[in-house]
Scaffold this motif. Structure first.
Motif, PDB file in Angstrom:
ATOM      1  N   ALA A  12     -10.341   6.020  48.875  1.00 44.31           N
ATOM      2  CA  ALA A  12     -11.044   4.817  49.329  1.00 44.31           C
ATOM      3  C   ALA A  12     -11.515   4.988  50.764  1.00 44.31           C
ATOM      4  CB  ALA A  12     -10.128   3.599  49.207  1.00 44.31           C
ATOM      5  N   LEU A  13     -10.653   5.535  51.606  1.00 46.77           N
ATOM      6  CA  LEU A  13     -11.025   5.771  53.006  1.00 46.77           C
ATOM      7  C   LEU A  13     -12.104   6.841  53.106  1.00 46.77           C
ATOM      8  CD1 LEU A  13      -7.473   5.642  54.628  1.00 46.77           C
ATOM      9  CD2 LEU A  13      -9.280   3.916  54.800  1.00 46.77           C
ATOM     10  N   GLU A  14     -12.063   7.823  52.218  1.00 44.13           N
ATOM     11  CA  GLU A  14     -13.093   8.871  52.209  1.00 44.13           C
ATOM     12  C   GLU A  14     -14.460   8.278  51.924  1.00 44.13           C
ATOM     13  OE1 GLU A  14     -15.912  11.018  49.838  1.00 44.13           O
ATOM     14  OE2 GLU A  14     -14.274  10.019  48.790  1.00 44.13           O
ATOM     15  N   ASN A  15     -14.513   7.259  51.050  1.00 45.34           N
ATOM     16  CA  ASN A  15     -15.785   6.599  50.763  1.00 45.34           C
ATOM     17  C   ASN A  15     -16.319   5.874  51.994  1.00 45.34           C
ATOM     18  OD1 ASN A  15     -16.740   6.188  47.610  1.00 45.34           O
ATOM     19  ND2 ASN A  15     -14.622   6.849  47.815  1.00 45.34           N
ATOM     20  N   LEU A  16     -15.433   5.282  52.770  1.00 50.04           N
ATOM     21  CA  LEU A  16     -15.851   4.529  53.949  1.00 50.04           C
ATOM     22  C   LEU A  16     -16.147   5.433  55.131  1.00 50.04           C
ATOM     23  CD1 LEU A  16     -13.276   1.612  53.665  1.00 50.04           C
ATOM     24  CD2 LEU A  16     -15.713   1.551  53.101  1.00 50.04           C
ATOM     25  N   ARG A  66     -22.668  10.160  47.750  1.00 50.78           N
ATOM     26  CA  ARG A  66     -21.623   9.472  47.003  1.00 50.78           C
ATOM     27  C   ARG A  66     -21.281   8.126  47.641  1.00 50.78           C
ATOM     28  NH1 ARG A  66     -16.895  11.136  47.033  1.00 50.78           N
ATOM     29  NH2 ARG A  66     -16.364  10.300  44.984  1.00 50.78           N
ATOM     30  N   SER A  67     -21.220   8.114  48.953  1.00 49.67           N
ATOM     31  CA  SER A  67     -20.926   6.873  49.661  1.00 49.67           C
ATOM     32  C   SER A  67     -22.193   6.077  49.949  1.00 49.67           C
ATOM     33  CB  SER A  67     -20.205   7.175  50.981  1.00 49.67           C
ATOM     34  OG  SER A  67     -18.960   7.790  50.745  1.00 49.67           O
ATOM     35  N   LEU A  68     -23.243   6.758  50.400  1.00 48.95           N
ATOM     36  CA  LEU A  68     -24.444   6.081  50.872  1.00 48.95           C
ATOM     37  C   LEU A  68     -25.143   5.279  49.788  1.00 48.95           C
ATOM     38  CD1 LEU A  68     -25.984   8.864  53.160  1.00 48.95           C
ATOM     39  CD2 LEU A  68     -24.580   6.896  53.829  1.00 48.95           C
ATOM     40  N   ILE A  69     -25.067   5.716  48.528  1.00 44.40           N
ATOM     41  CA  ILE A  69     -25.823   5.055  47.470  1.00 44.40           C
ATOM     42  C   ILE A  69     -25.360   3.616  47.255  1.00 44.40           C
ATOM     43  CG2 ILE A  69     -24.307   5.783  45.581  1.00 44.40           C
ATOM     44  CD1 ILE A  69     -28.168   5.513  45.583  1.00 44.40           C
ATOM     45  N   SER A  70     -24.138   3.302  47.665  1.00 39.84           N
ATOM     46  CA  SER A  70     -23.617   1.943  47.477  1.00 39.84           C
ATOM     47  C   SER A  70     -24.330   0.927  48.373  1.00 39.84           C
ATOM     48  CB  SER A  70     -22.109   1.913  47.778  1.00 39.84           C
ATOM     49  OG  SER A  70     -21.408   2.788  46.934  1.00 39.84           O
ATOM     50  N   VAL A  71     -24.825   1.379  49.531  1.00 30.73           N
ATOM     51  CA  VAL A  71     -25.449   0.457  50.486  1.00 30.73           C
ATOM     52  C   VAL A  71     -26.766  -0.104  49.950  1.00 30.73           C
ATOM     53  CG1 VAL A  71     -26.329   0.176  52.820  1.00 30.73           C
ATOM     54  CG2 VAL A  71     -24.267   1.537  52.422  1.00 30.73           C
ATOM     55  N   PRO A 129     -13.288  14.542  53.498  1.00 28.24           N
ATOM     56  CA  PRO A 129     -13.894  15.140  52.307  1.00 28.24           C
ATOM     57  C   PRO A 129     -13.077  14.946  51.033  1.00 28.24           C
ATOM     58  CG  PRO A 129     -12.821  16.826  53.624  1.00 28.24           C
ATOM     59  CD  PRO A 129     -12.625  15.525  54.358  1.00 28.24           C
ATOM     60  N   SER A 130     -13.733  14.373  50.007  1.00 23.10           N
ATOM     61  CA  SER A 130     -13.069  14.241  48.709  1.00 23.10           C
ATOM     62  C   SER A 130     -12.802  15.611  48.103  1.00 23.10           C
ATOM     63  CB  SER A 130     -13.937  13.410  47.758  1.00 23.10           C
ATOM     64  OG  SER A 130     -15.160  14.071  47.472  1.00 23.10           O
ATOM     65  N   GLU A 131     -13.587  16.616  48.540  1.00 22.51           N
ATOM     66  CA  GLU A 131     -13.429  17.969  48.018  1.00 22.51           C
ATOM     67  C   GLU A 131     -12.091  18.586  48.420  1.00 22.51           C
ATOM     68  OE1 GLU A 131     -15.938  16.804  49.664  1.00 22.51           O
ATOM     69  OE2 GLU A 131     -17.799  17.106  48.546  1.00 22.51           O
ATOM     70  N   ILE A 132     -11.409  17.977  49.374  1.00 24.67           N
ATOM     71  CA  ILE A 132     -10.050  18.387  49.725  1.00 24.67           C
ATOM     72  C   ILE A 132      -9.040  17.448  49.071  1.00 24.67           C
ATOM     73  CG2 ILE A 132      -8.355  18.532  51.596  1.00 24.67           C
ATOM     74  CD1 ILE A 132     -10.494  19.587  53.410  1.00 24.67           C
ATOM     75  N   ILE A 133      -9.290  16.155  49.164  1.00 26.01           N
ATOM     76  CA  ILE A 133      -8.320  15.163  48.707  1.00 26.01           C
ATOM     77  C   ILE A 133      -8.107  15.237  47.198  1.00 26.01           C
ATOM     78  CG2 ILE A 133      -7.831  12.695  48.535  1.00 26.01           C
ATOM     79  CD1 ILE A 133      -9.505  12.372  51.145  1.00 26.01           C
TER      80      ILE A 133
END
Length: 215
Positions: free
Chosen positions: A34-38, A132-137, A43-47
């Motif tokens: 969730a924090l990675e999205n914000l 991945r994150s930006l498209i939500s805006v 990087p989700s590629e690590i998490i």
């Protein structure tokens, strides 16, 4: 043949994510995503592969890792959707009139494109680094129906998360190899964005722009 492996990380972003999972279990992985999205620099590629690795050690179940990381993705995306909705269409247009090289015609075309392809953009955007994150805006700005947004975000996030969590699960202590391959994809995306921006700026500099955006 000896394959290099890595112990469970204790520092950096990976160490931080491990600490969350140690303290909270699978919900800790969801919180990290969730924090990675914000904050895209996380990087989700690590998490995600790290969550899979943790599941392979039996410290949390694979299904719990998939459920909570996807829930975290949806929560983070919804927060950004609400940011876009709060900013609103009219405020975005007002800001656009003050930006160099931007015409209102560009905003009109973007809105028209999103009206036609917004559902595909939100779904596929969840599987593209950076976007991945930006498209939500813009989904929030254009007030895409919330249930539609949540369904598309959940589906796209589940696919992306499953690929990376399963990769970490299968690779075990070599989970860190996933980041190298994901890094190549991210560089390709960044390169494409740079080329598109260069093309946009070049085309704008070739012709005058009206103060409020001429056609």
């Amino acid at each position: 043949m000896i394959i290099a492996s890595a112990p469970q990380p204790t520092d950096g972003i990976a160490g931080w994510a491990v600490d969350l999972m140690d303290r909270l279990g699978a919900p800790g992985a969801g919180l990290a995503v969730a924090l990675e999205n914000l904050f895209p620099p996380l990087p989700s590629e690590i998490i995600l592969p790290l969550a899979g690795f943790t599941a392979s050690r039996g410290e949390l179940s694979l299904l719990a890792a998939l459920f909570w990381t996807t829930a975290g993705s949806v929560v983070g995306a919804l927060a950004l959707y609400l940011v876009g909705a709060a900013v609103g269409r009219e405020r975005v247009r007002a800001i656009a009139t003050r930006l160099p090289l931007i015409r209102l015609h560009d905003i009109d075309r973007t809105e028209a494109w999103f009206a036609r392809h917004g559902t595909k953009a939100v779904f596929l955007g969840r599987m593209i680094p950076i976007f991945r994150s930006l498209i939500s805006v813009p989904a929030g700005v254009e007030r895409m129906p919330v249930l539609t947004f949540l369904a598309l975000t959940t589906a796209g996030s589940l696919i992306w998360n499953t690929v990376f969590v399963l990769a970490g699960y299968q690779l075990g202590e070599s989970w860190w190899r996933v980041e190298a391959y994901a890094g190549v994809l991210q560089k390709v995306v960044i390169g494409a964005v740079v080329v598109l921006l260069a093309w946009f700026v070049a085309t704008r500099l070739r012709r005058p722009i009206g103060r409020h955006g001429s056609h």
